[in-house]
Design a protein around this motif. Structure first.
Motif, PDB file in Angstrom:
ATOM      1  N   GLN A 140       0.808  -1.211   0.000  1.00  0.00           N
ATOM      2  CA  GLN A 140       0.000   0.000   0.000  1.00  0.00           C
ATOM      3  C   GLN A 140       0.845   1.266   0.000  1.00  0.00           C
ATOM      4  O   GLN A 140       0.326   2.351  -0.301  1.00  0.00           O
ATOM      5  N   PHE A 141       2.132   1.141   0.305  1.00  0.00           N
ATOM      6  CA  PHE A 141       3.010   2.305   0.313  1.00  0.00           C
ATOM      7  C   PHE A 141       3.806   2.446  -0.988  1.00  0.00           C
ATOM      8  O   PHE A 141       4.637   3.345  -1.094  1.00  0.00           O
ATOM      9  N   MET A 142       3.574   1.570  -1.944  1.00  0.00           N
ATOM     10  CA  MET A 142       4.158   1.753  -3.267  1.00  0.00           C
ATOM     11  C   MET A 142       3.563   3.009  -3.901  1.00  0.00           C
ATOM     12  O   MET A 142       2.400   3.344  -3.634  1.00  0.00           O
ATOM     13  N   PRO A 143       4.327   3.730  -4.710  1.00  0.00           N
ATOM     14  CA  PRO A 143       3.845   5.033  -5.201  1.00  0.00           C
ATOM     15  C   PRO A 143       2.523   4.968  -5.946  1.00  0.00           C
ATOM     16  O   PRO A 143       1.643   5.818  -5.735  1.00  0.00           O
ATOM     17  N   ASP A 144       2.357   3.965  -6.807  1.00  0.00           N
ATOM     18  CA  ASP A 144       1.115   3.909  -7.576  1.00  0.00           C
ATOM     19  C   ASP A 144      -0.070   3.528  -6.710  1.00  0.00           C
ATOM     20  O   ASP A 144      -1.143   4.136  -6.784  1.00  0.00           O
ATOM     21  N   ARG A 145       0.085   2.536  -5.853  1.00  0.00           N
ATOM     22  CA  ARG A 145      -1.018   2.107  -4.999  1.00  0.00           C
ATOM     23  C   ARG A 145      -1.397   3.199  -4.002  1.00  0.00           C
ATOM     24  O   ARG A 145      -2.580   3.409  -3.722  1.00  0.00           O
ATOM     25  N   ALA A 146      -0.412   3.875  -3.451  1.00  0.00           N
ATOM     26  CA  ALA A 146      -0.701   4.956  -2.508  1.00  0.00           C
ATOM     27  C   ALA A 146      -1.428   6.106  -3.204  1.00  0.00           C
ATOM     28  O   ALA A 146      -2.445   6.602  -2.719  1.00  0.00           O
ATOM     29  N   GLY A 147      -0.922   6.516  -4.359  1.00  0.00           N
ATOM     30  CA  GLY A 147      -1.534   7.633  -5.068  1.00  0.00           C
ATOM     31  C   GLY A 147      -2.942   7.344  -5.535  1.00  0.00           C
ATOM     32  O   GLY A 147      -3.812   8.226  -5.546  1.00  0.00           O
ATOM     33  N   GLN A 148      -3.209   6.098  -5.910  1.00  0.00           N
ATOM     34  CA  GLN A 148      -4.529   5.754  -6.411  1.00  0.00           C
ATOM     35  C   GLN A 148      -5.573   5.648  -5.310  1.00  0.00           C
ATOM     36  O   GLN A 148      -6.761   5.442  -5.599  1.00  0.00           O
ATOM     37  N   ALA A 149      -5.164   5.798  -4.052  1.00  0.00           N
ATOM     38  CA  ALA A 149      -6.145   5.881  -2.963  1.00  0.00           C
ATOM     39  C   ALA A 149      -7.058   7.087  -3.156  1.00  0.00           C
ATOM     40  O   ALA A 149      -8.191   7.108  -2.649  1.00  0.00           O
TER      41      ALA A 149
END
Length: 248
Positions: free
Chosen positions: A200-209
């Motif tokens: 969840q702290f990967m850039p894409d997964r975090a940003g897509q929150a």
């Protein structure tokens, strides 16, 4: 401090560079085309059946972002890697000896252009995709939709800056594309599936929150955006240090 701030002539010169390089300019245009076009095509192909594009209708409304982010990475990488071809960086620093001013001007122009393209992409992606969703279509007034539209633009902007900063560090657009595209397409997905606490702290997964209807994991919309800002900020800071300290 003021001597290091971007100035209009330097910003204008950076715009000319981007506009003059076909690969870079079309990477910018592709942010809009890929995000909107793939969203519309996917929505048209899958039809208006509820849940056809995923369990989260808001996230599904921005499915094209998965492809637009690749264009954003390509834009940031190609725009900065052009400085490392045929002595271009030496020419740029001859015209703008203040390396901090040069770097901030380039990063500012890249960020501004990506933000404009990204915000248009966010709005048009939502509108174009929902046009094919029939009775299950979301409206701009529904909870979270405005946040998601804005978040789409911010996400694409930050991914552009992430790629640009990393390119300044590595001095190779090819290397950055080889690292970041598999990173956001495969590695993040695999790590996220294996260990949600880390993924969840990967850039894409975090940003897509920012474009989810409901919080998944520990990061809410703004927390996720903050994590992506941190990733991009570290890359941009690293790029600035590299430009300042290394020989042209």
């Amino acid at each position: 401090m003021s001597a290091a701030l971007p100035t209009t002539p330097v910003l204008h010169s950076e715009w000319i560079k981007i506009r003059s390089l076909r690969g870079t300019f079309w990477s910018l245009i592709s942010i809009l085309v890929a995000t909107v076009g793939i969203q519309a095509l996917t929505a048209a192909a899958l039809g208006a059946e509820e849940g056809s594009m995923g369990e989260d209708p808001l996230l599904a409304a921005f499915y094209g972002l998965n492809f637009g982010q690749i264009a954003a990475i390509a834009f940031g990488a190609t725009a900065f890697s052009a400085e490392f071809h045929n002595g271009a960086l030496r020419t740029s620093l001859t015209a703008v000896p203040d390396r901090t001013r040069f770097y901030l001007s380039k990063i500012s122009m890249l960020g501004a252009l990506a933000l404009v393209a990204g915000q248009f992409a966010g709005l048009l992606t939502f509108v174009a995709g929902q046009a094919f969703m029939g009775e299950s279509a979301l409206a701009l007034g529904d909870p979270g939709t405005v946040r998601a539209v804005v978040g789409c633009g911010l996400y694409l902007t930050l991914m552009t800056l992430f790629a640009a900063g990393l390119t300044a560090v590595l001095r190779s657009g090819v290397a950055v594309l080889s690292i970041l595209i598999p990173f956001v397409v495969m590695v993040s997905f695999i790590v996220g599936s294996a260990a949600s606490g880390v993924g969840q702290f990967m850039p894409d997964r975090a940003g897509q929150a920012m474009i989810r209807s409901h919080q998944v994991g520990d990061l809410g919309p703004w927390g996720g955006l903050g994590v992506l800002v941190l990733w991009a900020g570290i890359a941009v800071l690293g790029g600035w240090l590299a430009v300042r300290r290394r020989d042209a």
